[in-house]
Design an enzyme around this catalytic site. Structure first.
Site: not given
Ligand code: ZN
Length: 316
Positions: A11, A13, A157, A279
């Protein structure tokens, strides 16, 4: 010295320059923006510092879920093509989830197929809602049908809650505690609701091979499985909520480095359903991988969490 385990994080980004220009980026602080914009030296240095071998890249919120049905499809192709080029520059360090123009579900299904079969992407990520609609709505089912056919997962998400929800639930505390809309609470409620609605919609009966990934330790759903299943027992007799959730959902540790939450999730779902993620850049890599070193797991379970489950689910 023991060999460092191979670590996949999924995850993680970035933001595309053209999507960012349209105002469909997260508009976060400078440090985060600099890292979202980078698909090269800075990102790889911070992966190396934390021992992360492979990032599966995905577009930051709200991304293409904020783009209309006409603009979306050609923009999605350009965005995914640029992401493909970034992966090709570092194929041993990056892989990718597609961005989908969900406002145009037929085009989104076709773009998913193109991204998987021609660009080698591992599935797709969708953020929040599309035009205020949850993605379990029947209009979006052509996308989930295609994902099931292609045998790739969809990563659901968070994004900001619906404006009416912000008004009713959060507005008294948005000024003093802006985080309440995001990671502290709003993201979780919005995304857990999305996961719950997918189960209630019957989409998994229609497409038994549909696979969903939830971040942030399953957005609280593993902790709540018993109570949700019990509360729905009158209308879900043949298959319980738990049955469907544990058959079709995988979860990641993104932005949620807690032993007790992980232990609860393992007890409810089993380690085979749980994948390490950070993340990045909203969470930092190093606290994530430092946390891993403290976990009370045996070598087999550690291997599943760090790379084995991701290899199997994403076919890496
Ligand atoms: Zn995220």
């Amino acid at each position: 010295m023991a060999k460092k385990p191979y670590i996949i994080a999924l995850e993680e980004h970035y933001q595309d320059p053209e999507v960012k220009q349209l105002g469909a980026g997260p508009g976060a602080g400078h440090d985060v923006v600099e890292r979202l914009d980078d698909l090269g030296a800075l990102r790889i240095r911070e992966m190396d510092e934390a021992g992360i071998d492979l990032q599966v890249l995905s577009h930051s919120i709200p991304g293409l879920q904020a783009v209309d049905a006409e603009t979306g499809p050609p923009l999605a192709r350009r965005t995914n093509d640029r992401l493909y080029e970034a992966v090709q520059r570092h194929p041993d360090r990056f892989s990718a989830f597609a961005a989908l123009p969900t406002a145009n579900p037929r085009a989104a299904a076709d773009e998913l197929e193109r991204a998987v079969t021609q660009l080698g992407f591992k599935g797709a990520m969708v953020n929040g809602m599309t035009n205020g609609a949850f993605h379990d709505d029947k209009r979006f089912w052509p996308i989930w049908e295609r994902a099931a056919k292609l045998d790739v997962p969809i990563y659901i998400h968070p994004a900001l809650p619906h404006p009416a929800v912000i008004e009713a639930y959060y507005k008294d505390y948005v000024q003093s505690h802006p985080g309440v809309l995001r990671a502290a609470w709003g993201f979780t409620v919005e995304t857990a609701t999305q996961g719950l609605r997918f189960v209630l919609s019957g989409v998994f009966d229609a497409h038994p091979n549909l696979k969903i990934i939830l971040g942030h330790m399953g957005e609280g759903l593993p902790f709540l499985l018993w109570r949700i299943s019990h509360g729905l027992r009158a209308t879900m007799k043949e298959k319980t909520f738990r049955d469907i959730f544990c058959q079709h959902f995988w979860i990641t540790t993104s932005g949620f480095f807690s032993d007790t939450a992980l232990t609860c999730s393992m007890m409810e779902m089993g380690i085979d359903r749980i994948l390490f993620s950070v993340d990045y850049p909203f969470a930092e890599n190093l606290p994530g991988t430092e946390w891993l070193k403290t976990l009370p797991l045996g070598p087999e379970d550690t291997e599943k969490l760090l790379n084995g489950n991701a290899r199997r689910l994403l076919k890496i």
